[in-house]
Each structure stands twice: as structure tokens, then as C-alpha cells.
Design an enzyme around this catalytic site. Structure first.
Site, PDB file in Angstrom:
ATOM      1  N   LYS A 199       1.568  14.285   0.740  1.00  0.00           N
ATOM      2  CA  LYS A 199       0.201  14.622   0.316  1.00  0.00           C
ATOM      3  C   LYS A 199       0.045  16.123   0.050  1.00  0.00           C
ATOM      4  O   LYS A 199      -0.948  16.560  -0.498  1.00  0.00           O
ATOM      5  CB  LYS A 199      -0.806  14.164   1.373  1.00  0.00           C
ATOM      6  CG  LYS A 199      -0.860  12.635   1.528  1.00  0.00           C
ATOM      7  CD  LYS A 199      -1.817  12.225   2.627  1.00  0.00           C
ATOM      8  CE  LYS A 199      -1.768  10.733   2.962  1.00  0.00           C
ATOM      9  NZ  LYS A 199      -2.474   9.891   1.980  1.00  0.00           N
TER      10      LYS A 199
ATOM     11  N   LYS B 203     -14.324   8.820  -3.548  1.00  0.00           N
ATOM     12  CA  LYS B 203     -15.537   9.188  -2.809  1.00  0.00           C
ATOM     13  C   LYS B 203     -16.018  10.573  -3.242  1.00  0.00           C
ATOM     14  O   LYS B 203     -17.218  10.798  -3.429  1.00  0.00           O
ATOM     15  CB  LYS B 203     -15.266   9.157  -1.297  1.00  0.00           C
ATOM     16  CG  LYS B 203     -14.922   7.755  -0.789  1.00  0.00           C
ATOM     17  CD  LYS B 203     -14.279   7.768   0.597  1.00  0.00           C
ATOM     18  CE  LYS B 203     -13.630   6.425   0.894  1.00  0.00           C
ATOM     19  NZ  LYS B 203     -12.736   6.453   2.064  1.00  0.00           N
TER      20      LYS B 203
ATOM     21  N   THR C  90      -8.256   6.849  -1.964  1.00  0.00           N
ATOM     22  CA  THR C  90      -9.632   6.349  -2.070  1.00  0.00           C
ATOM     23  C   THR C  90     -10.608   7.492  -1.793  1.00  0.00           C
ATOM     24  O   THR C  90     -11.727   7.484  -2.290  1.00  0.00           O
ATOM     25  CB  THR C  90      -9.880   5.195  -1.078  1.00  0.00           C
ATOM     26  OG1 THR C  90      -9.323   5.550   0.194  1.00  0.00           O
ATOM     27  CG2 THR C  90      -9.255   3.909  -1.574  1.00  0.00           C
TER      28      THR C  90
ATOM     29  N   LYS D 139      -7.540  14.161   4.640  1.00  0.00           N
ATOM     30  CA  LYS D 139      -6.710  12.955   4.626  1.00  0.00           C
ATOM     31  C   LYS D 139      -5.661  13.100   5.719  1.00  0.00           C
ATOM     32  O   LYS D 139      -5.529  14.176   6.308  1.00  0.00           O
ATOM     33  CB  LYS D 139      -6.024  12.772   3.267  1.00  0.00           C
ATOM     34  CG  LYS D 139      -5.347  14.056   2.736  1.00  0.00           C
ATOM     35  CD  LYS D 139      -4.747  13.865   1.359  1.00  0.00           C
ATOM     36  CE  LYS D 139      -5.735  14.018   0.221  1.00  0.00           C
ATOM     37  NZ  LYS D 139      -5.885  12.812  -0.567  1.00  0.00           N
ATOM     38  N   ARG D 140      -4.893  12.027   6.001  1.00  0.00           N
ATOM     39  CA  ARG D 140      -3.791  12.163   6.941  1.00  0.00           C
ATOM     40  C   ARG D 140      -2.873  13.293   6.509  1.00  0.00           C
ATOM     41  O   ARG D 140      -2.684  13.528   5.311  1.00  0.00           O
ATOM     42  CB  ARG D 140      -3.003  10.844   7.023  1.00  0.00           C
ATOM     43  CG  ARG D 140      -3.677   9.772   7.835  1.00  0.00           C
ATOM     44  CD  ARG D 140      -3.945  10.230   9.247  1.00  0.00           C
ATOM     45  NE  ARG D 140      -2.714  10.271  10.022  1.00  0.00           N
ATOM     46  CZ  ARG D 140      -2.290   9.304  10.805  1.00  0.00           C
ATOM     47  NH1 ARG D 140      -3.013   8.193  10.956  1.00  0.00           N
ATOM     48  NH2 ARG D 140      -1.166   9.405  11.474  1.00  0.00           N
TER      49      ARG D 140
ATOM     50  N   HIS E 181       0.798  -1.237   0.000  1.00  0.00           N
ATOM     51  CA  HIS E 181       0.000   0.000   0.000  1.00  0.00           C
ATOM     52  C   HIS E 181       0.823   1.275   0.000  1.00  0.00           C
ATOM     53  O   HIS E 181       0.262   2.358   0.143  1.00  0.00           O
ATOM     54  CB  HIS E 181      -0.922   0.051   1.213  1.00  0.00           C
ATOM     55  CG  HIS E 181      -2.015  -0.970   1.201  1.00  0.00           C
ATOM     56  ND1 HIS E 181      -3.246  -0.733   0.640  1.00  0.00           N
ATOM     57  CD2 HIS E 181      -2.045  -2.230   1.660  1.00  0.00           C
ATOM     58  CE1 HIS E 181      -4.004  -1.817   0.771  1.00  0.00           C
ATOM     59  NE2 HIS E 181      -3.296  -2.741   1.393  1.00  0.00           N
TER      60      HIS E 181
HETATM   61  C1  26V Z   1       2.575   1.666   8.253  1.00  0.00           C
HETATM   62  C2  26V Z   1       2.723   1.522   9.607  1.00  0.00           C
HETATM   63  C3  26V Z   1       4.037   1.133  10.131  1.00  0.00           C
HETATM   64  C4  26V Z   1       4.052   0.764  11.588  1.00  0.00           C
HETATM   65  C5  26V Z   1       3.147   1.618  12.426  1.00  0.00           C
HETATM   66  C6  26V Z   1       1.742   1.627  11.921  1.00  0.00           C
HETATM   67  C7  26V Z   1       1.650   1.763  10.460  1.00  0.00           C
HETATM   68  C8  26V Z   1       0.447   2.113   9.895  1.00  0.00           C
HETATM   69  C9  26V Z   1       0.317   2.243   8.529  1.00  0.00           C
HETATM   70  C10 26V Z   1       1.379   2.023   7.708  1.00  0.00           C
HETATM   71  C11 26V Z   1       1.270   2.138   6.225  1.00  0.00           C
HETATM   72  C12 26V Z   1       0.100   2.855   5.763  1.00  0.00           C
HETATM   73  C13 26V Z   1      -0.077   2.641   4.304  1.00  0.00           C
HETATM   74  C14 26V Z   1      -1.357   3.224   3.793  1.00  0.00           C
HETATM   75  O1  26V Z   1      -2.276   3.557   4.515  1.00  0.00           O
HETATM   76  N1  26V Z   1      -1.400   3.345   2.502  1.00  0.00           N
HETATM   77  C15 26V Z   1      -2.560   3.896   1.824  1.00  0.00           C
HETATM   78  O2  26V Z   1      -3.346   2.792   1.380  1.00  0.00           O
HETATM   79  C16 26V Z   1      -4.512   3.220   0.722  1.00  0.00           C
HETATM   80  C17 26V Z   1      -5.311   1.985   0.401  1.00  0.00           C
HETATM   81  O3  26V Z   1      -4.634   1.197  -0.517  1.00  0.00           O
HETATM   82  C18 26V Z   1      -4.144   4.016  -0.508  1.00  0.00           C
HETATM   83  O4  26V Z   1      -5.314   4.474  -1.121  1.00  0.00           O
HETATM   84  C19 26V Z   1      -3.264   5.203  -0.143  1.00  0.00           C
HETATM   85  O5  26V Z   1      -2.815   5.857  -1.317  1.00  0.00           O
HETATM   86  C20 26V Z   1      -2.073   4.734   0.659  1.00  0.00           C
HETATM   87  O6  26V Z   1      -1.345   5.843   1.154  1.00  0.00           O
END
Ligand code: 26V
Length: 825
Positions: free
Chosen positions: A563, A674, A670, A557-558, A361
Site C-alpha cells: 500500500k 468513500k 473501498t 488503511k492497514r 480479495h
Molecule cells: C487473510 C488472512 C489470512 C489468515 C489470517 C487472517 C487473514 C485476514 C485477512 C486476509 C486477507 C485479507 C484480504 C483483504 O482484506 N483484501 C481486501 O479486500 C477488499 C475488499 O474486497 C479490497 O478492497 C482490498 O483491495 C483488499 O486488499
């Protein structure tokens, strides 16, 4: 709705309400109590559907259909009551039940706290997938953790983010169904001993000692809307394997007596926020191992019950890794098969690779998970042995396929041997493990999947080209169109019929009617009503009055540098300066189009730059919003505590959707889908799923700007110098200068030095390079917005183009390309 469900809901609701009111009848119930009673009543009906669904799925053996197990550390479910009532077809009935209590259904729905057990896109995608699993009738389980607190609640004090625990279960958890019989031991620590009696180098090993924590299953039931099928989210709660330490208690050492209970409990306390926090948190690895072990024990036990042995486990079950967070799954499955069921390594490996698949992701290097070997030795010694063995077999195969390339072996190894500046600390690469153990690996939009293969996973893709695929994300139209936007939904029903509710592809029918003046008017009226609703929320939460006739320009968004919320703020400053310099005329000589720029999102608590960007947004908002010279032509609003429910109010009210990441950095997005589905136009870069959206609706219907991914790469390779852009663009220079000289920080030139220095000397996400094109596109936005009918026509073409972006389509593709028996080759 079945004929029996009406009286059942009524009876169950009345009984639950009586229970909620306890011993004091006659006292009017609170909205919270009514919410809980309504939820319990729905839960009873859903539980019947759950039993029927399981019974049907247990018969699937004959057809060879696979059951999907979606392992995810995050499920961002939001509220559930509105969805449950709509799925059961009982929303009107519930409204009738509330009338004698003098309550509106919408008031009761709003009392439900969000189940916000996710960070952002990855977690919300998992929630949309559960919805589609149910709708498509896919035999499936979602597996996650039952976090006590969501990520955190965001407050704003003096323009700065402050975090507090999100105690979302404090008033009870009315949706949960506890499954007492689904309870498994999970071991941590201890050591591995040889059992002399049995075979080879890996078999005959036994993991003993350490601590054992019990995993208790809690189910959350997700209903389909067009059938009586449901899907299940099974979330694990850690519990101490024994009650208090009695001898410690007798000595009067109460803390010591309860120590292991607290340690077990801690596993479920927090959801780790984002990838930008400091790595090396042992508790997170423990959470991952806990999720994986409990889920796989549950899967194996179910398969054993259904089929009597595990020989066909890989053929009949898919185990999907939502990013690398559950990447221990293949190691755990190997452990169960080899150590506990005496399969040979080769047999177990065939089963494992058949079952496992993995979705990436993000390309952000800091988000690629690795864990110190040392931590594995202490926490998961048997898994480490198994990972070494997997790596050994893998590297042998690579060496056979590409003889003599030791550099390649070093690069692809599951174990990173470290380097001088990491002190040669060895680490386990979770993405490598996920790829090696999977039969399918996918990205979440075409560009992202291509970049995975060309960049971070290039070596693996050369070794196993058939493994790598793309499955573009989608969102559930039940929540993001029907529930969030009843106005637009009704309009669609009237003009293209109701078929789109079951098959979103039917939105395409709207394309032919987009030029219809009557439809355009109706669309604008719906949009206007949604904007009034959002304006009322802003007034209630923050005080300021925003004009629903202004253009609502929204980025939610975050908060992350890639971003580029900062680029949005730079545009606000540029526009502010331009308005002050020329209040009566925009650059094209016409009157300014009034705009309300709305930003919302959380910053990871340790991500200083993201927090500084939130503060800058507040400082700019204060100055712009209170400057009488602006005269209502521009407002900036930051809405605190962004989440799923807030998004459901914001998105239908948007005119313009900001999707402005540096090309090549946003895997998919995503939110972009929406917004477009709800008739917002997009201003966006050629990134992630924006690209496929533009292709689906026609590029001319999106405001595309900025460098493309290959330009970004080329400019970086040539040596990017942001100062050149500031020097040659007076407007940009003035914007950066105003931040630097304290114009927004009461003369404090230090406050934003980190931002200014970054923009001037580094600018890793190329804001300076994209600024001019972005500002120019924003003027095109204004020009179109002045022509109401033309704007509405474009918005309708956006909606018409979004039929493909349903998560139902996404899941159908996963079934075909990733989870089908055919994909096993
Ligand atoms: C990594 C970690 C590392 C350890 C601590 C907790 C944590 C939490 C999240 C992540 C990675 C997050 C990746 C993510 O959210 N990617 C998003 O995924 C969406 C669904 O596929 C996508 O639409 C977004 O573009 C993408 O940023």
C-alpha cells in the site's frame, strides 16, 4: 417511520433507562447507560421488523427466490446506534428524549464502542453488504463469529505501535438477540469408521469421538432505510457441551474441571490479524470449521423446516465464501448430505456446486490460504476424506479434458504435494477447493478479476472459463455519505433533490452543476467545517494544532508494504527538504501550499516492516513538525487506533485521498470510493477500483501517476534495480540518505537500516521507480489547490462520478451474475 414507532420508542427507552439505573433513581444517568438504553429501545423495534421479514421470506418458495448466506470470518460493523435511528426515522425523537437529561445525541452516539470484528477492507465490505441486503430486501443471512475481542487496540508509545486487547463488549452487548433454539453441535478430532451396511467408497462413513462444542446463535439486526426490511448477522458463540467436569471438581482440580470450557471459549477470543502473521495456527482452522459447520447446520435445518426435504437446497440457497476463509463449506455440506441424509455423491455434488460461490480479495501470494494435511487429519478427518474424494473426481475430469498433462494435474490439484524445501509436507489449497466447488468465482474490481484469470487462477480459468467473473466493490452511502457527512448530504438535497439517498446513481445530476460558483462556495464551506471538526479531534487526541486552511492529504488503511505508506513518507521528506532549501518559493516559483499529511492504520503485530514504517512516520513527524524553518507549510500527523468510527470523521475532511499501491497489488480498495464520494480528489496509481473510478468521473479529474500493472511486470522480468533510480534522481538520493544517516532518528543510523537496505537493494513494490512521477503529481495538486473554484469544481465532479460505487449496485450485480437461479445454467 410508522405511526406506532414513536410512542414505542419512547416507552421502550424509558423502561430500558430505568432498568439501566437500577435501584438508584434520581442519580443522573451516565452517557454509557443512556447509550445502552437507546440501543435496547431500537432493538425492540428492529426485532418486530425481523419477525416480519422472516415471515415474508419464508413465503418465497413459490417465487423460487434464493436466500443468500454470506459466510465471512470478518464483519467490521463499527457503531450501530446512529444508523438504527436514521433507518427508523427516529433520530429527532431521540434527541428530544435526551433534552431533559441535558445530553446531546452526538455525545451519546460517541459512547458506543466500535464492533471491530474485522481486519480491514474484506471485513468492512461484508458490513456494507449487510446494509445493502436490507436495503434491497434480499432474503439473506450473514454468518460470522462472535469474537470476544476485536483485532487489537493500537496505542503508540515512543513512536511505536503497542497492541492491547480490544474489549469491546465489556459494558455489555445491547444489540444482541440470543436465539436459544438455534444451537448446534460441532465436532473436532475423533475418527471415521465404516458402516458396512451402506454403499460405495464414500457413503457409509461415520465420524465419531473427539470433542463436541456447541455453537450458539446471537443475532445482530441491520435495518433498511427505505423500507421495513432488515437483514441478519448471525454470529456464533462456542460453548462447552457439558458443564464442569464434576469428578475433577470433587478432587479439587478446578482448572482441570473447567478445561473444556476454556477450550470452547478460546474459539471466540481473537480475530486473527491479517495475512502477514506466521501460518500454522491450529486455532484459526478450528474457528473456520466452527463457523462453517454451525452456519450450514443452521441453513440445512431451516431449509428442511421450510420445504420438508433437501432436494432443492442448491436451487433455493446461495452459499457465498468471503475469500477462502469459509472454504470448508462445500466439504461440510457434502458431509451433511451424504453422511446424514443419505444422498448419493453425485446428487450431493450437484446441490453443493449450485449453492456455492467464491470471491477472491487479494493476489498477495502470502495471503493464499493452505493448511497442512496433518492438521486436517487431527482436527477434521471426515472433511479430509471428502476433500480427497472431491479432488479425485476433479483430477479425473481434468485428465479427461487435457490428457497426458501430469504437470497440469500437479498444479491444479487441491492437495499440494510439497517440495524438497518444504520437506514434502502436504497441504490443502483452500483457493483450489473454493474454485472447484463453486459455480461462480469473482474478483472485486475489473483489473483484479483480469489478473486472477491471467495469473493465480490461470489454469482453472482455462478449464472453466464460464465460472470467472468480475463484480466491482461498492460502499454503503447510508454510512459513508449520509451519516458521515450531513453537511454535504444537505447540500446535495438542496441542489439535486433527495433522490440520491435511495438511488445513488442520481449523484450524476451534480455533474451539470459543478461549474456553478454558488455551489462551489457552499461545497468549500461544508469541507471547511468538516476539516475543523477533524482538527479539533487531532488537537484533543494528540495536542498539535493543525491549520484547517492547509490542504488535508490523507492516507488511512492497514499498514502494508504494497500500500506504500512509505512512498507517502518519502514525499513528506522530499517536501520538507525542499521547503528548508527554499522557504518562500515552491518549485513553480509560487508560495508553498500549506499541507497537513495525515496517516492512520494498524500494522499486524508480527509484521516488522509495517511496524517500522509506523515508527518512521512518527520520527519524521517529530522532526518536521518542530522545525521552525518549515513555518506551518508542512505537518505530518499519525492518528492512532484507526477504525470505522475514526474513518467517519476523517474522510469527510479530506482534500486529497492517497491511493498509491503498486499497480496490480490492491485488489480493489473501498476507502478510495468513500473519499471521492465525500469530495476528496484522489492521487492514485492505475490500480484496483481507482481505474474504474477514473473512468466513471473522467480521468482528468484524478491525479493518476506511476507505472501500470503491465509495466511493473515487465520491469520486474527485466531485472529491476532500484539503485539506478537513486543515482539519477538527486532529490530521491537525498531523501533516502537522510533516513540512512539518522536525520530522523537522533543520529541513530541503525534504526531504519532495514528500510534503507530494502529500498536500495530490493524494493519489491517499486517505490523508487514511481517516486519522481509521484512528487511531480503532488506539485500539480498544489497548483490546483491554489485555485479554490477550480478545485471545488473537480471535487464536485468526483462526487458526481461516484453514483455507481454504491454497494447497492454491487449487490444487485451479485444477485444477477452470481446468486441468481439463471447463473446455475
Ligand atoms: C487473510 C488472512 C489470512 C489468515 C489470517 C487472517 C487473514 C485476514 C485477512 C486476509 C486477507 C485479507 C484480504 C483483504 O482484506 N483484501 C481486501 O479486500 C477488499 C475488499 O474486497 C479490497 O478492497 C482490498 O483491495 C483488499 O486488499
Amino acid at each position: 417511520m410508522t405511526t406506532t414507532s414513536r410512542p414505542r420508542l419512547q416507552t421502550a427507552f424509558k423502561a430500558a433507562l430505568a432498568r439501566e439505573l437500577g435501584q438508584t433513581p434520581g442519580v443522573p444517568p451516565t452517557k454509557e447507560a443512556v447509550f445502552r438504553a437507546a440501543a435496547q429501545a431500537c432493538r425492540e423495534l428492529l426485532a418486530d421488523r425481523w419477525v416480519a421479514t422472516q415471515a415474508a421470506d419464508n413465503q418465497r418458495g413459490a417465487t423460487g427466490a434464493r436466500r443468500v448466506h454470506y459466510l465471512s470470518m470478518e464483519f467490521l460493523m463499527g457503531r450501530a446506534l446512529g444508523n438504527a435511528l436514521a433507518a427508523l426515522g427516529l433520530d429527532k425523537l431521540m434527541q428530544e428524549q435526551l433534552e431533559p437529561l441535558g445530553l446531546e445525541l452526538s455525545d451519546v452516539l460517541e459512547r458506543e464502542p466500535d464492533a471491530a470484528l474485522g481486519n480491514g477492507g474484506l471485513g468492512r465490505l461484508a458490513a456494507c453488504f449487510l446494509d445493502s441486503f436490507a436495503e434491497l430486501g434480499l432474503p439473506s443471512f450473514g454468518y460470522g463469529l462472535r469474537y470476544q475481542y476485536g483485532m487489537f487496540a493500537q496505542g503508540i508509545e515512543g513512536g511505536r505501535q503497542v497492541e492491547s486487547p480490544d474489549d469491546w463488549m465489556k459494558l455489555g452487548a445491547p444489540w444482541e438477540v440470543i436465539r436459544r433454539e438455534r444451537r448446534y453441535p460441532v465436532r473436532f478430532g475423533g475418527r471415521v469408521v465404516s458402516e458396512s451396511s451402506t454403499m460405495g467408497s464414500v457413503g457409509g462413513r461415520r465420524w465419531i469421538g473427539g470433542e463436541v462444542v456447541m455453537a450458539q446463535a446471537y443475532d445482530f439486526i441491520v435495518p433498511a432505510h427505505h423500507s421495513e426490511r432488515v437483514s441478519t448477522l448471525r454470529q456464533w458463540q462456542a460453548e462447552a457441551s457439558s458443564p464442569i467436569d464434576f469428578s475433577a471438581f470433587c478432587r479439587g482440580e478446578y482448572l482441570e474441571a473447567a478445561r473444556h470450557r476454556v477450550l470452547a471459549d478460546a474459539l471466540n477470543w481473537v480475530l486473527y490479524p491479517d495475512d502477514s502473521t506466521e501460518a500454522g495456527r491450529e486455532l484459526r482452522l478450528k474457528q473456520e470449521a466452527f463457523l462453517v459447520s454451525a452456519s450450514l447446520q443452521d441453513l440445512v435445518a431451516r431449509h428442511q423446516r421450510e420445504f420438508g426435504n433437501l432436494d432443492d437446497l442448491g436451487r433455493l440457497n446461495a452459499i457465498h465464501l468471503n475469500d477462502t476463509h469459509p472454504a470448508l463449506a462445500p466439504a461440510e455440506l457434502m458431509r451433511i448430505l451424504v453422511d446424514e441424509h443419505a444422498y448419493t455423491w453425485e446428487q450431493a455434488w450437484t446441490i453443493t456446486r449450485q449453492a456455492v460461490s467464491y470471491t477472491n480479495h487479494t493476489l498477495m501470494p502470502e495471503a493464499l490460504e493452505t493448511w497442512p494435511v496433518r492438521m486436517f487429519e487431527q482436527l477434521l478427518p471426515r472433511h479430509l476424506e471428502i476433500i480427497y474424494e472431491i479432488n479425485h473426481h476433479f483430477l479425473e475430469a481434468v485428465a479427461r479434458a487435457v490428457p497426458g498433462d501430469t504437470e497440469l494435474l500437479r498444479r491444479v490439484s487441491i492437495i499440494d504435494e510439497g517440495s524438497p524445501h518444504t520437506g514434502y509436507e502436504r497441504r490443502v489449497r483452500m483457493a483450489a477447493l473454493s474454485i472447484v466447488a463453486s459455480h461462480r468465482v469473482n474478483g472485486v474490481a475489473q483489473l483484479h478479476s483480469d489478473l486472477c484469470v491471467q495469473t493465480i487462477f490461470a489454469d482453472y480459468a482455462r478449464l472453466y472459463p464460464e465460472r470467472f467473473h468480475n463484480v466491482t466493490n461498492g460502499v454503503t452511502p447510508r454510512r459513508w455519505l449520509q451519516q458521515a457527512n450531513p453537511g454535504l448530504s444537505g447540500l446535495l438535497d438542496g441542489h439535486i433533490g433527495k433522490g440520491w439517498r435511495k438511488n445513488l446513481a442520481e449523484l450524476a445530476k451534480l455533474g451539470k452543476k459543478a461549474g456553478d460558483a454558488g455551489l462551489q462556495k457552499e461545497f468549500l464551506a461544508v469541507k471547511r467545517a468538516n476539516k475543523e471538526r477533524l482538527a479539533a479531534l487531532i488537537r484533543k487526541q494528540l495536542g498539535p494544532v493543525v491549520n484547517p486552511d492547509s490542504l488535508f492529504d490523507i492516507q488511512i488503511k492497514r499498514i502494508h508494504e504494497y500500500k506504500r505508506q512509505l512512498l507517502n513518507i518519502l514525499h513528506v521528506i522530499a517536501r520538507y527538504q525542499a521547503i528548508v532549501a527554499s522557504p518562500d518559493r515552491a518549485p513553480d516559483g509560487k508560495a508553498w501550499v500549506p499541507r497537513t499529511v495525515i496517516i492512520a492504520g494498524k500494522a499486524a503485530s508480527a509484521y516488522h516492516m509495517a511496524k517500522l514504517i509506523i515508527q518512521l512516520a512518527h520520527d519524521v513527524a517529530r522532526v518536521v513538525n518542530s522545525d521552525p524553518r518549515v513555518g506551518g507549510k508542512l505537518k505530518l500527523v499519525f492518528l492512532p487506533n484507526y477504525g470505522v468510527s475514526l474513518a467517519e470523521t476523517i474522510i469527510p475532511a479530506a482534500d486529497l485521498s492517497e491511493q498509491i499501491s503498486t499497480a496490480g497489488t490492491e485488489a480493489s480498495g473501498t476507502g478510495n470510493m468513500k473519499f471521492a464520494m465525500n469530495g476528496a480528489l484522489t492521487i492514485g496509481t492505475w490500480d484496483g477500483a481507482n481505474i474504474e473510478m477514473a473512468q466513471a468521473m473522467g480521468e482528468e479529474n484524478m491525479f493518476v501517476f506511476g507505472l501500470r500493472a503491465e509495466d511493473v511486470q515487465r520491469i520486474k522480468d527485466l531485472g529491476y534495480d532500484p539503485r539506478l533510480y537513486q543515482e539519477e534522481n538527486h532529490q530521491l538520493k537525498a531523501v533516502v540518505h537522510a533516513i540512512a544517516d539518522g536525520s530522523f532518528s537522533g543520529g541513530d543510523a541503525e534504526r531504519y537500516r532495514a528500510i534503507v537496505d530494502n529500498l536500495t537493494y530490493r524494493d519489491g513494490y517499486l517505490l523508487m521507480a514511481d517516486f519522481a512521477d509521484y512528487v511531480a503529481k503532488q506539485l500539480e495538486v498544489d497548483a490546483l489547490y491554489r485555485k479554490k473554484a477550480a478545485w471545488a469544481e473537480r471535487a464536485l465532479r468526483n462526487v458526481a462520478g461516484m453514483g455507481w460505487f454504491s454497494s447497492d449496485r454491487t449487490i444487485a450485480e451479485y444477485v444477477e451474475r452470481v446468486w441468481s437461479a439463471e447463473s446455475l445454467g
